[in-house]
Design a protein around this motif. Structure first.
Motif, PDB file in Angstrom:
ATOM      1  N   ALA A  87      -1.414   1.408  15.300  1.00  0.00           N
ATOM      2  CA  ALA A  87      -2.019   1.567  13.977  1.00  0.00           C
ATOM      3  C   ALA A  87      -2.703   0.275  13.596  1.00  0.00           C
ATOM      4  O   ALA A  87      -2.304  -0.811  14.028  1.00  0.00           O
ATOM      5  CB  ALA A  87      -0.959   1.934  12.940  1.00  0.00           C
ATOM      6  N   MET A  88      -3.750   0.397  12.820  1.00  0.00           N
ATOM      7  CA  MET A  88      -4.346  -0.809  12.266  1.00  0.00           C
ATOM      8  C   MET A  88      -4.201  -0.767  10.750  1.00  0.00           C
ATOM      9  O   MET A  88      -4.332   0.281  10.121  1.00  0.00           O
ATOM     10  CB  MET A  88      -5.804  -0.976  12.696  1.00  0.00           C
ATOM     11  CG  MET A  88      -6.737   0.177  12.457  1.00  0.00           C
ATOM     12  SD  MET A  88      -8.370  -0.187  13.196  1.00  0.00           S
ATOM     13  CE  MET A  88      -9.305   1.257  12.677  1.00  0.00           C
ATOM     14  N   VAL A  89      -3.882  -1.933  10.192  1.00  0.00           N
ATOM     15  CA  VAL A  89      -3.669  -2.058   8.751  1.00  0.00           C
ATOM     16  C   VAL A  89      -4.724  -3.002   8.198  1.00  0.00           C
ATOM     17  O   VAL A  89      -4.807  -4.159   8.617  1.00  0.00           O
ATOM     18  CB  VAL A  89      -2.256  -2.581   8.434  1.00  0.00           C
ATOM     19  CG1 VAL A  89      -2.070  -2.714   6.926  1.00  0.00           C
ATOM     20  CG2 VAL A  89      -1.195  -1.651   9.013  1.00  0.00           C
ATOM     21  N   TYR A  90      -5.522  -2.508   7.280  1.00  0.00           N
ATOM     22  CA  TYR A  90      -6.619  -3.303   6.722  1.00  0.00           C
ATOM     23  C   TYR A  90      -6.084  -4.492   5.932  1.00  0.00           C
ATOM     24  O   TYR A  90      -5.072  -4.409   5.243  1.00  0.00           O
ATOM     25  CB  TYR A  90      -7.495  -2.445   5.811  1.00  0.00           C
ATOM     26  CG  TYR A  90      -8.550  -3.252   5.091  1.00  0.00           C
ATOM     27  CD1 TYR A  90      -9.689  -3.682   5.757  1.00  0.00           C
ATOM     28  CD2 TYR A  90      -8.387  -3.618   3.753  1.00  0.00           C
ATOM     29  CE1 TYR A  90     -10.646  -4.446   5.110  1.00  0.00           C
ATOM     30  CE2 TYR A  90      -9.335  -4.370   3.099  1.00  0.00           C
ATOM     31  CZ  TYR A  90     -10.468  -4.789   3.783  1.00  0.00           C
ATOM     32  OH  TYR A  90     -11.403  -5.554   3.133  1.00  0.00           O
ATOM     33  N   VAL A 135     -12.716  -1.211  18.455  1.00  0.00           N
ATOM     34  CA  VAL A 135     -12.404  -2.647  18.473  1.00  0.00           C
ATOM     35  C   VAL A 135     -10.902  -2.847  18.596  1.00  0.00           C
ATOM     36  O   VAL A 135     -10.424  -3.667  19.383  1.00  0.00           O
ATOM     37  CB  VAL A 135     -12.950  -3.342  17.205  1.00  0.00           C
ATOM     38  CG1 VAL A 135     -12.443  -4.776  17.107  1.00  0.00           C
ATOM     39  CG2 VAL A 135     -14.471  -3.318  17.196  1.00  0.00           C
ATOM     40  N   GLU A 136     -10.135  -2.086  17.817  1.00  0.00           N
ATOM     41  CA  GLU A 136      -8.677  -2.185  17.858  1.00  0.00           C
ATOM     42  C   GLU A 136      -8.139  -1.735  19.224  1.00  0.00           C
ATOM     43  O   GLU A 136      -7.237  -2.362  19.783  1.00  0.00           O
ATOM     44  CB  GLU A 136      -8.067  -1.325  16.749  1.00  0.00           C
ATOM     45  CG  GLU A 136      -6.600  -1.535  16.527  1.00  0.00           C
ATOM     46  CD  GLU A 136      -6.303  -2.679  15.574  1.00  0.00           C
ATOM     47  OE1 GLU A 136      -7.248  -3.375  15.183  1.00  0.00           O
ATOM     48  OE2 GLU A 136      -5.130  -2.867  15.232  1.00  0.00           O
ATOM     49  N   ASP A 137      -8.706  -0.663  19.759  1.00  0.00           N
ATOM     50  CA  ASP A 137      -8.248  -0.165  21.059  1.00  0.00           C
ATOM     51  C   ASP A 137      -8.404  -1.232  22.138  1.00  0.00           C
ATOM     52  O   ASP A 137      -7.499  -1.441  22.958  1.00  0.00           O
ATOM     53  CB  ASP A 137      -9.027   1.094  21.450  1.00  0.00           C
ATOM     54  CG  ASP A 137      -8.636   2.308  20.620  1.00  0.00           C
ATOM     55  OD1 ASP A 137      -7.545   2.276  20.013  1.00  0.00           O
ATOM     56  OD2 ASP A 137      -9.420   3.272  20.566  1.00  0.00           O
ATOM     57  N   ARG A 138      -9.543  -1.908  22.156  1.00  0.00           N
ATOM     58  CA  ARG A 138      -9.769  -2.951  23.163  1.00  0.00           C
ATOM     59  C   ARG A 138      -8.805  -4.113  22.963  1.00  0.00           C
ATOM     60  O   ARG A 138      -8.368  -4.742  23.928  1.00  0.00           O
ATOM     61  CB  ARG A 138     -11.214  -3.449  23.093  1.00  0.00           C
ATOM     62  CG  ARG A 138     -12.246  -2.436  23.553  1.00  0.00           C
ATOM     63  CD  ARG A 138     -13.606  -3.099  23.774  1.00  0.00           C
ATOM     64  NE  ARG A 138     -14.137  -3.673  22.563  1.00  0.00           N
ATOM     65  CZ  ARG A 138     -14.899  -3.014  21.687  1.00  0.00           C
ATOM     66  NH1 ARG A 138     -15.201  -1.731  21.905  1.00  0.00           N
ATOM     67  NH2 ARG A 138     -15.355  -3.597  20.597  1.00  0.00           N
ATOM     68  N   LYS A 172      -8.590   7.580  12.227  1.00  0.00           N
ATOM     69  CA  LYS A 172      -8.801   6.226  12.757  1.00  0.00           C
ATOM     70  C   LYS A 172      -7.481   5.474  12.917  1.00  0.00           C
ATOM     71  O   LYS A 172      -7.481   4.333  13.375  1.00  0.00           O
ATOM     72  CB  LYS A 172      -9.734   5.444  11.827  1.00  0.00           C
ATOM     73  CG  LYS A 172     -11.136   6.000  11.734  1.00  0.00           C
ATOM     74  CD  LYS A 172     -11.976   5.264  10.707  1.00  0.00           C
ATOM     75  CE  LYS A 172     -12.262   3.838  11.107  1.00  0.00           C
ATOM     76  NZ  LYS A 172     -13.202   3.174  10.163  1.00  0.00           N
ATOM     77  N   ARG A 173      -6.385   6.111  12.498  1.00  0.00           N
ATOM     78  CA  ARG A 173      -5.075   5.459  12.481  1.00  0.00           C
ATOM     79  C   ARG A 173      -5.170   4.152  11.688  1.00  0.00           C
ATOM     80  O   ARG A 173      -4.713   3.100  12.127  1.00  0.00           O
ATOM     81  CB  ARG A 173      -4.550   5.220  13.901  1.00  0.00           C
ATOM     82  CG  ARG A 173      -4.466   6.481  14.732  1.00  0.00           C
ATOM     83  CD  ARG A 173      -3.548   6.355  15.939  1.00  0.00           C
ATOM     84  NE  ARG A 173      -3.927   5.304  16.864  1.00  0.00           N
ATOM     85  CZ  ARG A 173      -4.838   5.448  17.829  1.00  0.00           C
ATOM     86  NH1 ARG A 173      -5.493   6.606  17.961  1.00  0.00           N
ATOM     87  NH2 ARG A 173      -5.103   4.460  18.652  1.00  0.00           N
ATOM     88  N   LEU A 174      -5.756   4.268  10.513  1.00  0.00           N
ATOM     89  CA  LEU A 174      -6.013   3.123   9.643  1.00  0.00           C
ATOM     90  C   LEU A 174      -5.213   3.265   8.357  1.00  0.00           C
ATOM     91  O   LEU A 174      -5.298   4.269   7.660  1.00  0.00           O
ATOM     92  CB  LEU A 174      -7.505   3.031   9.321  1.00  0.00           C
ATOM     93  CG  LEU A 174      -7.925   2.027   8.248  1.00  0.00           C
ATOM     94  CD1 LEU A 174      -7.655   0.591   8.705  1.00  0.00           C
ATOM     95  CD2 LEU A 174      -9.409   2.204   7.897  1.00  0.00           C
ATOM     96  N   TRP A 175      -4.419   2.233   8.050  1.00  0.00           N
ATOM     97  CA  TRP A 175      -3.656   2.176   6.804  1.00  0.00           C
ATOM     98  C   TRP A 175      -4.125   0.998   5.965  1.00  0.00           C
ATOM     99  O   TRP A 175      -4.765   0.070   6.474  1.00  0.00           O
ATOM    100  CB  TRP A 175      -2.162   2.039   7.107  1.00  0.00           C
ATOM    101  CG  TRP A 175      -1.449   3.347   7.287  1.00  0.00           C
ATOM    102  CD1 TRP A 175      -0.648   3.977   6.381  1.00  0.00           C
ATOM    103  CD2 TRP A 175      -1.461   4.205   8.447  1.00  0.00           C
ATOM    104  NE1 TRP A 175      -0.162   5.157   6.906  1.00  0.00           N
ATOM    105  CE2 TRP A 175      -0.639   5.322   8.164  1.00  0.00           C
ATOM    106  CE3 TRP A 175      -2.096   4.131   9.695  1.00  0.00           C
ATOM    107  CZ2 TRP A 175      -0.440   6.354   9.075  1.00  0.00           C
ATOM    108  CZ3 TRP A 175      -1.894   5.161  10.610  1.00  0.00           C
ATOM    109  CH2 TRP A 175      -1.079   6.246  10.294  1.00  0.00           C
ATOM    110  N   PHE A 176      -3.775   1.030   4.689  1.00  0.00           N
ATOM    111  CA  PHE A 176      -4.191  -0.021   3.762  1.00  0.00           C
ATOM    112  C   PHE A 176      -2.998  -0.738   3.138  1.00  0.00           C
ATOM    113  O   PHE A 176      -3.156  -1.525   2.208  1.00  0.00           O
ATOM    114  CB  PHE A 176      -5.096   0.568   2.673  1.00  0.00           C
ATOM    115  CG  PHE A 176      -6.387   1.105   3.227  1.00  0.00           C
ATOM    116  CD1 PHE A 176      -7.498   0.286   3.349  1.00  0.00           C
ATOM    117  CD2 PHE A 176      -6.479   2.422   3.662  1.00  0.00           C
ATOM    118  CE1 PHE A 176      -8.679   0.769   3.886  1.00  0.00           C
ATOM    119  CE2 PHE A 176      -7.658   2.910   4.200  1.00  0.00           C
ATOM    120  CZ  PHE A 176      -8.767   2.077   4.310  1.00  0.00           C
ATOM    121  N   VAL A 177      -1.820  -0.441   3.641  1.00  0.00           N
ATOM    122  CA  VAL A 177      -0.609  -1.096   3.179  1.00  0.00           C
ATOM    123  C   VAL A 177       0.360  -1.153   4.355  1.00  0.00           C
ATOM    124  O   VAL A 177       0.350  -0.274   5.219  1.00  0.00           O
ATOM    125  CB  VAL A 177       0.011  -0.330   1.979  1.00  0.00           C
ATOM    126  CG1 VAL A 177       0.475   1.051   2.402  1.00  0.00           C
ATOM    127  CG2 VAL A 177       1.154  -1.109   1.349  1.00  0.00           C
TER     128      VAL A 177
END
Length: 254
Positions: A87-90, A135-138, A172-177
């Motif tokens: 996961a990516m967290v903004y 970008v996160e995957d790489r 996108k498996r993107l979280w903000f917290v």
């Protein structure tokens, strides 16, 4: 008749002035109290960050951990990054990482301990201003090798979303917290530790994701806010005094 009307008006204005003054003074005192608490927090965190890392507590002790006592405790352990979706967290910028002051994403990955439990790792910062999944995957692909890795980092606890926190983008498996239990549930990581580990080292050869040491530089504007509130309290009293004086000079009964 006019005199009878004016007296309640002056008395009412005086009560309103006292009420506003009391509110502003209370807010100023509250800011001073927050300043004291913030300084105590900074001192405690600075002390924890300076200590040598200790062994990760066993799962039998996890329920007793709490943020007030254990947040930012440095730990060392060995784990294997699991071959599961990351996961990516903004982040708009970190309050404890000077090298991550701009926007990007944190790479969150599950890792399995030798004893079998799953711990979530914040593997570091990725310069990913567009929150691009590729970008996160790489960045994280090379971390998942199936081999044990010696890790050192800091215990952190989940954040709660606020009213203005955007909803996660699951495509996108993107979280903000940094709600790692929520992320784990959404991505099928299974049961995870009640904390996550903010990674300090090792650093990948190309530095992406970029883990690193934490440094406390929390914002401390409480004294300025306190002065502002006390100034407003004084201004309200002065304005009332000027108003009363003007009435007397004009011959208007107080």
């Amino acid at each position: 008749m006019n005199r009878t009307v004016r007296k309640p008006r002056v008395a009412g204005f005086a009560l309103f002035t006292l009420f506003l003054t009391a509110v502003f003074v209370a807010l100023g005192v509250w800011q001073l109290q927050r300043r004291t608490a913030k300084h105590e927090l900074i001192a405690a965190l600075t002390e924890r960050l300076a200590k040598a890392p200790v062994a990760l507590p066993p799962s039998s002790q996890w329920a007793a951990l709490n943020p007030a006592r254990d947040e930012f405790r440095r730990v060392s352990f060995t784990a294997i990054y699991a071959a599961l979706p990351d996961a990516m967290v903004y982040s708009s910028g970190s309050a404890v990482r000077k090298d991550a002051s701009g926007p990007g994403t944190w790479a969150f990955l599950p890792a399995r301990l030798p004893s079998g439990e799953m711990v979530v790792i914040d593997a570091g910062f990725v310069e990913n201003t567009m929150q691009d999944r590729s970008v996160e995957d790489r960045a994280v692909k090379k971390l998942v090798t199936g081999q044990p890795v010696a890790l050192t980092g800091y215990l952190r606890f989940p954040e709660l979303p606020g009213w203005l926190t955007p909803t996660e983008n699951r495509d996108k498996r993107l979280w903000f917290v940094r709600d790692h239990p929520g992320i784990a549930s959404a991505l099928g990581w299974g049961t995870v530790a009640p904390f996550y580990v903010d990674l300090e080292q090792p650093v990948p050869e190309n530095g992406i994701p970029r883990p690193g040491p934490l440094d406390v530089h929390l914002k401390d504007d409480h004294l300025q806010y306190a002065i502002t509130w006390f100034t407003l309290a004084g201004a309200v009293l002065i304005a009332f005094a000027v108003w009363v004086r003007g009435r007397r000079q004009s011959g208007t009964p107080p």
